[in-house]
Design a protein around this motif. Structure first.
Motif, short mmCIF file in Angstrom:
data_model
loop_
_atom_site.label_atom_id
_atom_site.label_comp_id
_atom_site.label_asym_id
_atom_site.label_seq_id
_atom_site.Cartn_x
_atom_site.Cartn_y
_atom_site.Cartn_z
N TRP A 120 -3.13 1.88 -8.05
CA TRP A 120 -4.20 1.50 -7.11
C TRP A 120 -4.76 0.14 -7.48
O TRP A 120 -5.00 -0.71 -6.62
CB TRP A 120 -5.31 2.54 -7.15
CG TRP A 120 -6.48 2.21 -6.27
CD1 TRP A 120 -6.63 2.51 -4.96
CD2 TRP A 120 -7.67 1.48 -6.67
NE1 TRP A 120 -7.84 2.02 -4.49
CE2 TRP A 120 -8.48 1.38 -5.50
CE3 TRP A 120 -8.11 0.91 -7.85
CZ2 TRP A 120 -9.73 0.74 -5.52
CZ3 TRP A 120 -9.35 0.26 -7.87
CH2 TRP A 120 -10.14 0.19 -6.72
N ASP A 152 0.81 -1.22 0.00
CA ASP A 152 0.00 0.00 0.00
C ASP A 152 0.85 1.27 0.00
O ASP A 152 0.36 2.34 -0.38
CB ASP A 152 -0.94 0.01 1.21
CG ASP A 152 -2.01 -1.07 1.11
OD1 ASP A 152 -2.45 -1.36 -0.02
OD2 ASP A 152 -2.39 -1.63 2.16
N LYS A 175 -2.34 -2.71 -6.53
CA LYS A 175 -2.36 -2.95 -5.08
C LYS A 175 -3.55 -3.82 -4.69
O LYS A 175 -3.41 -4.76 -3.90
CB LYS A 175 -2.40 -1.62 -4.33
CG LYS A 175 -1.13 -0.78 -4.46
CD LYS A 175 -1.29 0.57 -3.78
CE LYS A 175 -0.04 1.42 -3.97
NZ LYS A 175 -0.17 2.76 -3.36
N LYS A 176 -4.71 -3.50 -5.27
CA LYS A 176 -5.91 -4.27 -4.94
C LYS A 176 -5.79 -5.72 -5.43
O LYS A 176 -6.14 -6.66 -4.72
CB LYS A 176 -7.15 -3.61 -5.55
CG LYS A 176 -7.48 -2.24 -4.95
CD LYS A 176 -7.73 -2.35 -3.46
CE LYS A 176 -8.02 -0.99 -2.84
NZ LYS A 176 -8.16 -1.07 -1.36
N HIS A 227 -3.51 -7.80 -3.21
CA HIS A 227 -4.19 -8.23 -1.97
C HIS A 227 -5.19 -9.36 -2.25
O HIS A 227 -5.26 -10.33 -1.49
CB HIS A 227 -4.91 -7.04 -1.32
CG HIS A 227 -4.00 -6.03 -0.70
ND1 HIS A 227 -3.03 -6.37 0.21
CD2 HIS A 227 -3.91 -4.68 -0.86
CE1 HIS A 227 -2.37 -5.28 0.60
NE2 HIS A 227 -2.89 -4.25 -0.04
#
Length: 316
Positions: free
Chosen positions: A129, A122, A132-133, A136
């Motif tokens: 963005w 993060d 990063k998602k 995860h």
């Protein structure tokens, strides 16, 4: 205690020197540190630069074979060279070399056999963005498939004890990161994570052309590994979903049949029967795959014993 740090390389003449300079020269509890590169068919001066820098070992492929092949070739070489601990890092200096001490510490303390570096995803500025998602989400899926608690599954910054390395086996040709976690979780290998630092981006990733390509390839690796190591659960889940869809259509037909309009919904009855039959067959395939998986375990154990005899004879 001997540590070998391996670095898969493909046309890394611009970044290899920076990566080498960042590697630790001594670590408490480690008596000997050596460096090894896997030259994956580079067409530049990667090998020449590696020799000038002082890399102890160089493995070269005549043509590019991919990250997974390079990784497992490096592991095999490190075992034959007598490594007690093997650390894998990237040639683009993505990971902070000083954190290698963090990676090997749980192994030295006898707390784990595999240690995976957890990146500050993060806080990483060059990660979008969306990336990063997806990182995860991908790690969460791997945790479900492997039964582990690894927070950063795609991380290539990791350490293996000799015992864990002897049991490694990578089937896919894309990447080793996801499959090896699922394999280790299935085999109940002691595994942990430690927070590590990353360096600014030096070049774009060569593992995938775009995020969607990465997702597609990673998903195929996860599904294939899940099918290999937990086939009964995988096929039973798929079979039950198909079977329940058939049941739902059958109930729908009965609803209309007892309502006096069943003749117009015979197609639903036929489809329901087909889906229920497909569901049962899929579960049967799962049972057969589970028997094959049991045989694979035996083969993996044989491979481990042969590799142990071979590597201990040459490296020790």
């Amino acid at each position: 205690m001997k540590l070998i740090i391996q670095i898969p390389c493909y046309n890394e003449e611009d970044t290899l020197a920076v990566t080498y300079t960042d590697l630790p020269k001594q670590i408490d509890g480690i008596g000997e540190i050596e460096y090894l590169i896997i030259n994956d068919g580079s067409r530049d001066k990667t090998v020449e630069i590696a020799r000038k820098l002082g890399f102890h070992h160089i493995i070269s492929f005549k043509q590019n074979k991919g990250l997974a092949k390079g990784f497992i070739a490096g592991i095999d070489a490190c075992l034959h060279l007598g490594a007690d601990i093997i650390v894998n890092t990237d040639a683009d200096n993505q990971y902070c070399g000083a954190d290698i001490e963090k990676l090997v510490r749980p192994i030295l303390d006898g707390k784990a056999d595999i240690v995976i570096g957890e990146r500050p995803i993060d806080e990483t500025k060059h990660f979008s963005w969306l990336k990063k998602k997806f990182q995860h989400i991908g790690s969460w899926v791997v945790r479900l498939a492997s039964g582990t608690k690894v927070p950063d599954a795609p991380s290539g910054f990791r350490a293996y004890s000799r015992e864990a390395a002897l049991r490694l086996n990578v089937v896919n040709e894309y990447t080793y990161t996801l499959e090896t976690i699922i394999q280790a979780g299935h085999n109940k290998v002691a595994m942990t994570s430690v927070p590590i630092r990353t360096n600014p981006e030096t070049r774009e990733s060569r593992l995938f052309k775009n995020m969607w390509a990465y997702m597609r390839r990673s998903a195929s690796v996860i599904i294939r590994a899940f099918m290999m190591y937990k086939p009964l659960r995988f096929f039973s889940m798929c079979g039950m979903i198909i079977f329940l869809l058939g049941i739902a259509l059958g109930v729908r037909f009965l609803f209309y049949y007892f309502g006096g309009s069943g003749e117009g919904h015979v197609q639903s009855l036929i489809l329901a029967a087909v889906l229920m039959l497909m569901g049962v067959q899929t579960i049967i395939v799962g049972l057969q795959a589970d028997i094959i998986a049991a045989n694979r375990k035996i083969l993996e154990d044989i491979q481990y014993r042969v590799r142990k005899i071979e590597c201990n004879g040459r490296g020790r």
